[in-house]
Design an enzyme around this catalytic site. Structure first.
Site, mmCIF file in Angstrom:
data_model
loop_
_atom_site.group_PDB
_atom_site.id
_atom_site.type_symbol
_atom_site.label_atom_id
_atom_site.label_comp_id
_atom_site.label_asym_id
_atom_site.label_seq_id
_atom_site.Cartn_x
_atom_site.Cartn_y
_atom_site.Cartn_z
ATOM 1 C CG ASN A 68 -1.813 0.466 1.150
ATOM 2 O OD1 ASN A 68 -1.570 1.887 0.443
ATOM 3 N ND2 ASN A 68 -2.915 0.590 1.291
ATOM 4 C CG HIS A 138 -9.584 -2.255 -9.826
ATOM 5 N ND1 HIS A 138 -8.537 -1.623 -10.697
ATOM 6 C CD2 HIS A 138 -10.280 -2.611 -9.890
ATOM 7 C CE1 HIS A 138 -7.715 -3.291 -11.346
ATOM 8 N NE2 HIS A 138 -8.784 -3.990 -10.732
ATOM 9 C CG HIS A 140 -9.150 -2.147 -3.131
ATOM 10 N ND1 HIS A 140 -10.073 -0.707 -4.084
ATOM 11 C CD2 HIS A 140 -8.868 -1.487 -2.503
ATOM 12 C CE1 HIS A 140 -10.535 0.533 -3.762
ATOM 13 N NE2 HIS A 140 -9.876 0.251 -1.900
ATOM 14 C CG HIS A 142 -8.185 -2.100 2.624
ATOM 15 N ND1 HIS A 142 -7.976 -1.400 2.592
ATOM 16 C CD2 HIS A 142 -9.323 -1.749 2.026
ATOM 17 C CE1 HIS A 142 -7.806 0.055 2.129
ATOM 18 N NE2 HIS A 142 -9.653 -0.664 1.668
HETATM 19 P P1 AMP Z 1 -10.553 2.653 -0.663
HETATM 20 O O1 AMP Z 1 -10.226 3.925 0.306
HETATM 21 O O2 AMP Z 1 -11.189 1.433 0.075
HETATM 22 O O3 AMP Z 1 -10.687 2.921 -1.911
HETATM 23 O O4 AMP Z 1 -8.367 2.801 -0.153
HETATM 24 C C1 AMP Z 1 -7.836 2.842 -1.412
HETATM 25 C C2 AMP Z 1 -6.205 2.511 -1.087
HETATM 26 O O5 AMP Z 1 -5.518 2.205 -2.335
HETATM 27 C C3 AMP Z 1 -5.731 3.017 0.034
HETATM 28 O O6 AMP Z 1 -5.372 2.091 1.418
HETATM 29 C C4 AMP Z 1 -4.499 3.866 -1.097
HETATM 30 O O7 AMP Z 1 -3.772 3.958 0.214
HETATM 31 C C5 AMP Z 1 -4.664 2.404 -1.029
HETATM 32 N N1 AMP Z 1 -4.050 3.620 -2.590
HETATM 33 C C6 AMP Z 1 -4.303 3.979 -4.017
HETATM 34 N N2 AMP Z 1 -3.155 4.489 -4.760
HETATM 35 C C7 AMP Z 1 -2.677 3.561 -4.708
HETATM 36 C C8 AMP Z 1 -1.252 2.908 -5.371
HETATM 37 N N3 AMP Z 1 -0.903 3.112 -6.009
HETATM 38 N N4 AMP Z 1 -0.528 2.068 -5.376
HETATM 39 C C9 AMP Z 1 -1.045 1.399 -3.838
HETATM 40 N N5 AMP Z 1 -2.159 1.664 -3.021
HETATM 41 C C10 AMP Z 1 -2.630 2.603 -3.278
#
Ligand code: AMP
Length: 203
Positions: A68, A138, A140, A142
């Site tokens: 992350n 997209h 994901h 956590h």
């Molecule tokens: P959410 O709020 O559930 O959409 O979480 C988005 C997550 O993506 C957060 O933990 C961000 O820190 C992470 N994130 C966003 N852009 C990137 C990236 N380019 N590479 C790795 N993590 C990312």
């Protein structure tokens, strides 16, 4: 000894420790080798481009997992379908199975790996849709390794997840900068060693 070398070629690292290259698996010390082209391969994460060699430590045919850019605890990682799908309902059954089986496997190994620093549990969080706090369109999951007392009270973990996304820079944004590529590459290499199997390193 000489006979063993007919199966393995041994060469030395700069620090002098022996590395074993397996001719059969194409791996070094059990971790699959990648060419520079393979390391440069990019994966979609909504509008972001994720470089394999910087962030991706696990990959199947349908799923990948990355470190992350703003973790809320050590080894807070993201598990992502390879296909860019915004919502959970957009995923096929096969993708859903693979995503959650991957999250299960990754969580289990991260928990064992984190035991020495007090990890005793895991949080699996999927924010589905902007109303739920999803910021990257997209899907994901956590995976958050948890230790007793890491967030007091415990539900502060959700606030931390709310703060971490890039679009919500809090007043202390200066201390919440994105991690450097170098930093993420080091973690990526560290975590890749936990998943040496071919089925977890599908290129
Ligand atoms: P959410 O709020 O559930 O959409 O979480 C988005 C997550 O993506 C957060 O933990 C961000 O820190 C992470 N994130 C966003 N852009 C990137 C990236 N380019 N590479 C790795 N993590 C990312």
């Amino acid at each position: 000894m000489t006979r063993a070398y007919s199966f393995y070629s041994i060469f030395r690292r700069r620090d002098g420790r022996a590395r074993q290259r397996s001719r059969v698996s194409g791996s070094i010390n059990g971790v699959l080798e990648e060419t520079p082209e393979q390391r440069a391969r990019e994966y979609a994460f909504g509008p972001h481009r994720i470089r394999r060699g910087v962030e991706v430590f696990f990959s199947t045919r349908l799923t990948y997992a990355m470190v992350n850019v703003r973790p809320i605890v050590e080894h807070h990682v993201l598990v992502v379908p390879r296909r860019c799908v915004a919502r959970f309902a957009d995923m096929t059954h096969e993708e859903v199975c693979d995503l959650w089986l991957s999250a299960q496997c990754i969580g289990a190994r991260l928990e064992v790996y984190g035991q020495a620093r007090g990890v005793t549990g895991l949080q699996f969080v999927l924010q589905d849709g902007s109303g739920s706090g999803q910021t990257v369109p997209h899907v994901h999951v956590h995976v958050v390794p948890r230790a007793p007392g890491d967030f007091e009270p415990n539900d502060l973990v959700y606030e931390a997840l709310e703060r971490s996304p890039l679009r919500r820079l809090s007043p202390d944004a200066a201390t919440q900068r994105n991690r450097s590529d170098e930093d993420m590459t080091v973690e990526r290499e560290e975590l890749r060693r936990l998943f040496p199997e071919r089925e977890h390193q599908v290129l």
